[in-house]
Write a protein that holds these residues in place. Structure first.
Motif, PDB file in Angstrom:
ATOM      1  N   LEU A  36       0.808  -1.211   0.000  1.00 34.71           N
ATOM      2  CA  LEU A  36       0.000   0.000   0.000  1.00 34.71           C
ATOM      3  C   LEU A  36       0.843   1.263   0.000  1.00 34.71           C
ATOM      4  O   LEU A  36       1.854   1.346   0.700  1.00 34.71           O
ATOM      5  N   GLY A  37       0.376   2.243  -0.745  1.00 30.77           N
ATOM      6  CA  GLY A  37       1.029   3.549  -0.776  1.00 30.77           C
ATOM      7  C   GLY A  37       0.482   4.348  -1.936  1.00 30.77           C
ATOM      8  O   GLY A  37       0.030   3.769  -2.927  1.00 30.77           O
ATOM      9  N   SER A 186      -0.353  -4.823  -5.177  1.00 26.28           N
ATOM     10  CA  SER A 186      -0.222  -3.385  -4.984  1.00 26.28           C
ATOM     11  C   SER A 186      -1.539  -2.749  -5.388  1.00 26.28           C
ATOM     12  O   SER A 186      -2.016  -2.963  -6.496  1.00 26.28           O
ATOM     13  N   SER A 187      -2.141  -1.971  -4.485  1.00 23.30           N
ATOM     14  CA  SER A 187      -3.476  -1.462  -4.764  1.00 23.30           C
ATOM     15  C   SER A 187      -3.747  -0.183  -4.003  1.00 23.30           C
ATOM     16  O   SER A 187      -3.194   0.056  -2.931  1.00 23.30           O
ATOM     17  N   HIS A 188      -4.628   0.656  -4.593  1.00 23.73           N
ATOM     18  CA  HIS A 188      -5.169   1.809  -3.887  1.00 23.73           C
ATOM     19  C   HIS A 188      -6.516   1.479  -3.253  1.00 23.73           C
ATOM     20  O   HIS A 188      -7.055   2.282  -2.495  1.00 23.73           O
ATOM     21  N   VAL A 189      -7.079   0.327  -3.592  1.00 22.14           N
ATOM     22  CA  VAL A 189      -8.418  -0.031  -3.126  1.00 22.14           C
ATOM     23  C   VAL A 189      -8.299  -0.708  -1.767  1.00 22.14           C
ATOM     24  O   VAL A 189      -7.941  -1.879  -1.665  1.00 22.14           O
ATOM     25  N   MET A 190      -8.585   0.059  -0.709  1.00 23.20           N
ATOM     26  CA  MET A 190      -8.391  -0.441   0.644  1.00 23.20           C
ATOM     27  C   MET A 190      -9.221  -1.690   0.917  1.00 23.20           C
ATOM     28  O   MET A 190      -8.733  -2.658   1.507  1.00 23.20           O
ATOM     29  N   SER A 191     -10.494  -1.674   0.487  1.00 25.73           N
ATOM     30  CA  SER A 191     -11.364  -2.814   0.763  1.00 25.73           C
ATOM     31  C   SER A 191     -10.848  -4.078   0.078  1.00 25.73           C
ATOM     32  O   SER A 191     -10.985  -5.187   0.607  1.00 25.73           O
ATOM     33  N   GLU A 192     -10.241  -3.921  -1.091  1.00 24.76           N
ATOM     34  CA  GLU A 192      -9.676  -5.045  -1.836  1.00 24.76           C
ATOM     35  C   GLU A 192      -8.539  -5.685  -1.049  1.00 24.76           C
ATOM     36  O   GLU A 192      -8.497  -6.911  -0.860  1.00 24.76           O
ATOM     37  N   VAL A 193      -7.629  -4.869  -0.566  1.00 21.06           N
ATOM     38  CA  VAL A 193      -6.496  -5.376   0.199  1.00 21.06           C
ATOM     39  C   VAL A 193      -6.961  -5.991   1.509  1.00 21.06           C
ATOM     40  O   VAL A 193      -6.510  -7.062   1.923  1.00 21.06           O
ATOM     41  N   GLU A 194      -7.897  -5.308   2.174  1.00 19.65           N
ATOM     42  CA  GLU A 194      -8.381  -5.788   3.468  1.00 19.65           C
ATOM     43  C   GLU A 194      -9.074  -7.136   3.326  1.00 19.65           C
ATOM     44  O   GLU A 194      -8.962  -8.008   4.192  1.00 19.65           O
ATOM     45  N   ALA A 195      -9.786  -7.331   2.204  1.00 14.14           N
ATOM     46  CA  ALA A 195     -10.532  -8.574   2.003  1.00 14.14           C
ATOM     47  C   ALA A 195      -9.641  -9.741   1.595  1.00 14.14           C
ATOM     48  O   ALA A 195      -9.951 -10.897   1.902  1.00 14.14           O
TER      49      ALA A 195
END
Length: 306
Positions: A36-37, A186-195
């Protein structure tokens, strides 16, 4: 666990700009790891070094224990890469592109390829020049997920996908993770990473500032507590771990530091609780801990407050 990706004090400069300033990153075998970043933090530079597309100026990087710069050809047979903006051969059809990419890797599972084409609703007969951005992403995703590889490097892979296709992407990532494959997302989509991710690394100005499981990182931000009490509570706003206290009769709402949560809940229990909701910090809130000053400088408020 065996480290599939390992960087140590990794440095990369572009003229006077330092893109990576001593980055340490480790991704274990079979792990789905979120990276993330914001733009400019160094995520894509790190991935390009891991792909052997850039040579580091300092420190070290290894994939499967090998040097990604000198052993790029061999390593690329074991990995699949999906960038955030896919470029295709304009004269090849989507299906031909998928097959070419699969042959460059460890081979392609034709049954799985056909299944993924259906799930991503992609017509493989069209030429690359005719695809929209979202369909170009689908071509790269089908090629990656259908290939016989051990590692997937995904750099903003859902860019251009609609919500339905993004949900399909999430399903497929879970499936490849269940097969034991390693994923760096690597992603800007927080919900995607969290899931999806077992572990998350937050990068700021070319350095990993925090890395761990979401459970490990909950201490980095504040939980939100909403409660209806039986009697008024005194002195709650004086507690150094309590922030943004709002009261409406016997209803209270506030943020609390993780280290103070036990003490504060005990304080509420003394006066009696009719109802209680306690929400742990989201990944987005933890991310804002490190980038809140930059957002404030741009006039964007951090809802967590002081």
């Amino acid at each position: 666990m065996t480290a599939v990706i390992h960087t140590e004090r990794l440095v990369k400069r572009f003229g006077h700009v330092t893109a990576l300033d001593g980055l340490d990153l480790e991704v274990s075998e079979g792990q789905t790891h979120g990276f993330l970043g914001p733009n400019g933090a160094g995520k894509s530079t790190t991935i390009r070094i891991l792909l052997g597309m850039l040579r580091a100026d300092g420190g070290g990087a290894a994939l499967f224990g090998s040097d990604p710069w000198s052993d790029a050809a061999e390593l690329h047979r074991r990995l699949a890469y999906v960038p955030g903006d896919v470029a295709l051969w304009p004269g090849l059809s989507g299906g031909e592109t998928i097959d070419v990419l699969g042959r460059l890797r460890g081979g392609i599972d034709k049954r799985k390829r056909d299944e993924l084409l259906e799930r991503f609703d992609l017509d493989p007969r069209k030429k690359g020049r005719s695809y929209s951005k979202g369909n170009r992403q689908k071509v790269a995703l089908v090629a990656a997920f259908a290939s016989d590889v051990d590692l997937l490097l995904l750099d903003e892979p859902t860019s251009g996908l609609d919500p339905l296709m993004a949900a399909v992407f999430n399903e497929v990532v879970r499936e490849v993770a269940a097969e034991g494959k390693t994923v760096l997302l690597s992603s800007h989509v927080m919900s995607e990473v969290e899931a999806l991710c077992d572990k998350v690394s937050i990068i700021r100005k070319g350095v990993v500032v925090e890395s761990g499981t979401l459970a490990d990182m909950r201490h980095l931000s504040r939980s939100e507590v909403r409660a209806t009490l039986k009697n008024p509570v005194r002195g709650l706003g004086d507690h150094e771990g309590v922030h943004n206290l709002k009261t409406d009769g016997l209803d209270v709402r506030f943020h609390v530091d993780g280290t103070a949560l036990d003490d504060v809940l005990t304080q509420l229990a003394v006066v009696g609780i009719t109802s209680l909701t306690c929400e742990p910090p989201s990944l987005e809130e933890m991310f804002l801990r490190y980038y809140g000053d930059e957002l404030a400088a741009k006039g964007v408020e951090n809802g967590d407050g002081d």
